[in-house]
Design a protein around this motif. Structure first.
Motif, PDB file in Angstrom:
ATOM      1  N   GLY A   1       0.797  -1.212   0.000  1.00  0.00           N
ATOM      2  CA  GLY A   1       0.000   0.000   0.000  1.00  0.00           C
ATOM      3  C   GLY A   1       0.832   1.264   0.000  1.00  0.00           C
ATOM      4  O   GLY A   1       0.313   2.364   0.222  1.00  0.00           O
ATOM      5  N   GLU A   2       2.155   1.138  -0.249  1.00  0.00           N
ATOM      6  CA  GLU A   2       3.049   2.285  -0.282  1.00  0.00           C
ATOM      7  C   GLU A   2       3.315   2.694  -1.729  1.00  0.00           C
ATOM      8  O   GLU A   2       3.259   1.868  -2.654  1.00  0.00           O
ATOM      9  N   GLN A   3       3.630   3.971  -1.907  1.00  0.00           N
ATOM     10  CA  GLN A   3       3.917   4.477  -3.245  1.00  0.00           C
ATOM     11  C   GLN A   3       5.289   3.991  -3.719  1.00  0.00           C
ATOM     12  O   GLN A   3       6.252   3.985  -2.956  1.00  0.00           O
ATOM     13  N   ARG A   4       5.353   3.586  -4.986  1.00  0.00           N
ATOM     14  CA  ARG A   4       6.643   3.207  -5.579  1.00  0.00           C
ATOM     15  C   ARG A   4       6.761   3.910  -6.926  1.00  0.00           C
ATOM     16  O   ARG A   4       5.876   3.816  -7.773  1.00  0.00           O
TER      17      ARG A   4
ATOM     18  N   ILE B   1      12.782   8.708  -6.847  1.00  0.00           N
ATOM     19  CA  ILE B   1      12.246   7.573  -6.103  1.00  0.00           C
ATOM     20  C   ILE B   1      11.536   8.037  -4.841  1.00  0.00           C
ATOM     21  O   ILE B   1      10.436   7.580  -4.512  1.00  0.00           O
ATOM     22  N   VAL B   2      12.155   8.969  -4.120  1.00  0.00           N
ATOM     23  CA  VAL B   2      11.514   9.465  -2.897  1.00  0.00           C
ATOM     24  C   VAL B   2      10.467  10.518  -3.231  1.00  0.00           C
ATOM     25  O   VAL B   2       9.482  10.677  -2.494  1.00  0.00           O
ATOM     26  N   ALA B   3      10.627  11.234  -4.344  1.00  0.00           N
ATOM     27  CA  ALA B   3       9.598  12.195  -4.759  1.00  0.00           C
ATOM     28  C   ALA B   3       8.273  11.484  -4.983  1.00  0.00           C
ATOM     29  O   ALA B   3       7.202  12.035  -4.722  1.00  0.00           O
ATOM     30  N   ALA B   4       8.347  10.252  -5.454  1.00  0.00           N
ATOM     31  CA  ALA B   4       7.136   9.475  -5.715  1.00  0.00           C
ATOM     32  C   ALA B   4       6.380   9.140  -4.433  1.00  0.00           C
ATOM     33  O   ALA B   4       5.189   8.834  -4.476  1.00  0.00           O
ATOM     34  N   ALA B   5       7.057   9.176  -3.293  1.00  0.00           N
ATOM     35  CA  ALA B   5       6.406   8.848  -2.023  1.00  0.00           C
ATOM     36  C   ALA B   5       5.733  10.051  -1.382  1.00  0.00           C
ATOM     37  O   ALA B   5       5.012   9.913  -0.392  1.00  0.00           O
ATOM     38  N   ALA B   6       5.958  11.244  -1.932  1.00  0.00           N
ATOM     39  CA  ALA B   6       5.455  12.466  -1.296  1.00  0.00           C
ATOM     40  C   ALA B   6       3.954  12.641  -1.491  1.00  0.00           C
ATOM     41  O   ALA B   6       3.405  12.299  -2.537  1.00  0.00           O
ATOM     42  N   LYS B   7       3.305  13.205  -0.483  1.00  0.00           N
ATOM     43  CA  LYS B   7       1.890  13.548  -0.580  1.00  0.00           C
ATOM     44  C   LYS B   7       1.769  14.831  -1.405  1.00  0.00           C
ATOM     45  O   LYS B   7       2.171  15.908  -0.956  1.00  0.00           O
ATOM     46  N   THR B   8       1.246  14.718  -2.593  1.00  0.00           N
ATOM     47  CA  THR B   8       1.110  15.875  -3.462  1.00  0.00           C
ATOM     48  C   THR B   8      -0.134  15.727  -4.318  1.00  0.00           C
ATOM     49  O   THR B   8      -0.540  14.605  -4.637  1.00  0.00           O
TER      50      THR B   8
END
Length: 468
Positions: free
Chosen positions: A131-134, A291-298
């Motif tokens: 359920g995490e963003q990748r 890679i970490v930008a993809a995990a950000a709430k935006t």
């Protein structure tokens, strides 16, 4: 071993030579800068405000795992490492003061590359089995470029990144920590390695949310600590700053004559090591920060892309500049010292005469530890894109244990391997950025036409929501 070392050196020279990565890296950044109409200069202020002051989206409905600010500090954690201390010194020690100029150029045009890859990382992200963003190049190359080319580029990036994490993001960092603490405080490398393993293991077991919380807490403090130390030294050498800046600009195009313990360099060396160490430091074009930008709430990829872009500005234009100017104004670049020892020598001038070595050693510990944490996440995300979520925990365990190996070994060869793997990571990503540049430009223009200062509520921009 000598033949293998020679092969690594030859590979590094080719990858970072004048006919492959350097023109591709600078050319891609310049091309994106032109197509985006100097976005990194026009929107730097609003981007810094959104990332550092506002820190998160006004709506709690934004998809993602961590805030804008946590994504930014995690990216800074991965990039503000020994490259900002030892890497800058190595570049100047081999390429002369002119290498700092090419590090600046790499950073300025690289901001457009960093924006583009972070935008794409957010736009093409997927939700994994947990359920995490990748997201990142391993996703947007495959999903954004149709046909076998995109799949080949995506797999190539994921393989090189998963391996490179053990070099650029692990052994080179932990080895520098161990050497610095041993030389400065007499701490045995084994003891250092054990402490690093325990710290990294505890953080990594908590996943991206714990990583984001940890980096948000100490990354700003470590950067402020280092900049304050640099300001004290530059204050003592303030009269030397104009000459130092003149040296940076002139030597970038003329080469540097031998002086003191410096053996002289050519323009080609200044360019090669300035760009290579610039990329090692800020990772623009490398694809890792996406890679970490993809995990950000935006609520739109443009917003996260602009926040991520500021990471290159902070890393290169601020932190790298302080290191470079401290080294040049103090005269340490002619001392014959290498790497972090050169930076420690520079910091030991002026008011920090008795404490310069300790300041650098402490900075190395914080900078390098943060890089290890950030790159563990990068490598794991790439490994899971190749083999599935089942490799997540084993990758974290192996990565953590390798920290002990890095602390104990002599790793001159690993620096060369890290340079090669960095270059091999960057190649598929840069090709992808060029192929997807039309999409980036089109959607960026559409979003900023509605929200030029990043202040309008995202809810009114639903018609611009990117297709998944």
């Amino acid at each position: 071993m000598n033949s293998f070392s020679d092969a690594v050196s030859a590979a590094s020279s080719f990858v970072w030579g004048p006919f492959l990565l350097i023109p591709l890296l600078l050319g891609t950044g310049l091309y994106l800068t032109v197509r985006l109409k100097g976005l990194q200069f026009r929107k730097l202020g609003p981007a810094l405000r959104l990332g550092l002051l506002q820190r998160k989206e006004p709506s709690s409905d934004a998809a993602g795992d961590i805030s804008h600010y946590q994504a930014l500090t995690t990216a800074l954690a991965a990039t503000v490492g020994v490259g900002n201390i030892a890497g800058v010194a190595t570049a100047i020690g081999i390429g002369g003061p002119g290498a700092l100029f090419w590090m600046w150029v790499t950073g300025l045009v690289g901001m457009a590359s960093k924006y583009s890859e972070a935008f794409l990382g957010s736009r093409f992200r997927v939700v994994d089995e947990k359920g995490e963003q990748r997201g990142g190049p391993q996703e947007y190359l495959k999903r954004g470029i149709r046909g076998p080319l995109g799949k080949v580029l995506a797999v190539a990036f994921a393989v090189f990144a998963a391996l490179a994490a053990f070099g650029i993001g692990n052994m080179t960092q932990t080895n520098t920590i161990a050497q610095s603490l041993d030389d400065t405080f007499g701490v045995p490398p084994l003891a250092t390695g054990i402490v690093i393993v325990l710290f990294v293991g505890v953080v990594l077991l908590g996943g991206i949310k714990r990583i984001g919380a940890v980096t948000a807490s100490f990354v700003p403090l470590m950067i402020i600590f280092y900049i304050v130390a640099g300001l004290l030294v530059l204050g003592a050498n303030v009269t030397a700053i104009p000459d130092a800046l003149a040296l940076v600009f002139t030597d970038a195009f003329t080469g540097t004559a031998a002086t003191g313990g410096f053996v002289g360099s050519t323009v080609a060396l200044a360019l090669q090591f300035g760009v290579a160490r610039g990329l090692f430091s800020n990772e623009s074009g490398l694809g890792s920060a996406a890679i970490v930008a993809a995990a950000a709430k935006t609520q739109h990829p443009v917003r996260q892309g602009l926040v991520s872009m500021t990471q290159t500005f902070i890393d290169t234009i601020i932190v790298v500049s302080f290191t470079g100017l401290v080294i040049i104004t103090s005269g340490a670049w002619t001392s014959g010292e290498e790497g972090a020892a050169m930076t420690a020598d520079a910091m030991s001038s002026g008011p920090l005469a008795q404490f310069g070595g300790a300041v650098v050693a402490i900075a190395v510990v914080f900078f390098a530890l943060s890089t290890v944490i950030g790159w563990a996440y990068y490598g794991e995300r790439c490994a899971t894109s190749l083999f599935g979520i089942k490799v997540s925990l084993p990758y974290r365990v192996v990565f953590t244990l390798v920290c002990l190996v890095g602390a104990m070994w002599e790793l001159d060869l690993v620096w060369g391997i890290a340079d090669v793997l960095n270059g091999l990571m960057a190649l598929p990503n840069l090709v992808g950025l060029l192929l997807l540049s039309g999409l980036v430009v089109r959607e960026t223009k559409a979003y900023l036409a509605k929200d030029p200062d990043l202040t309008d509520p995202p809810a009114v921009l639903e018609d611009l929501s990117p297709a998944r």
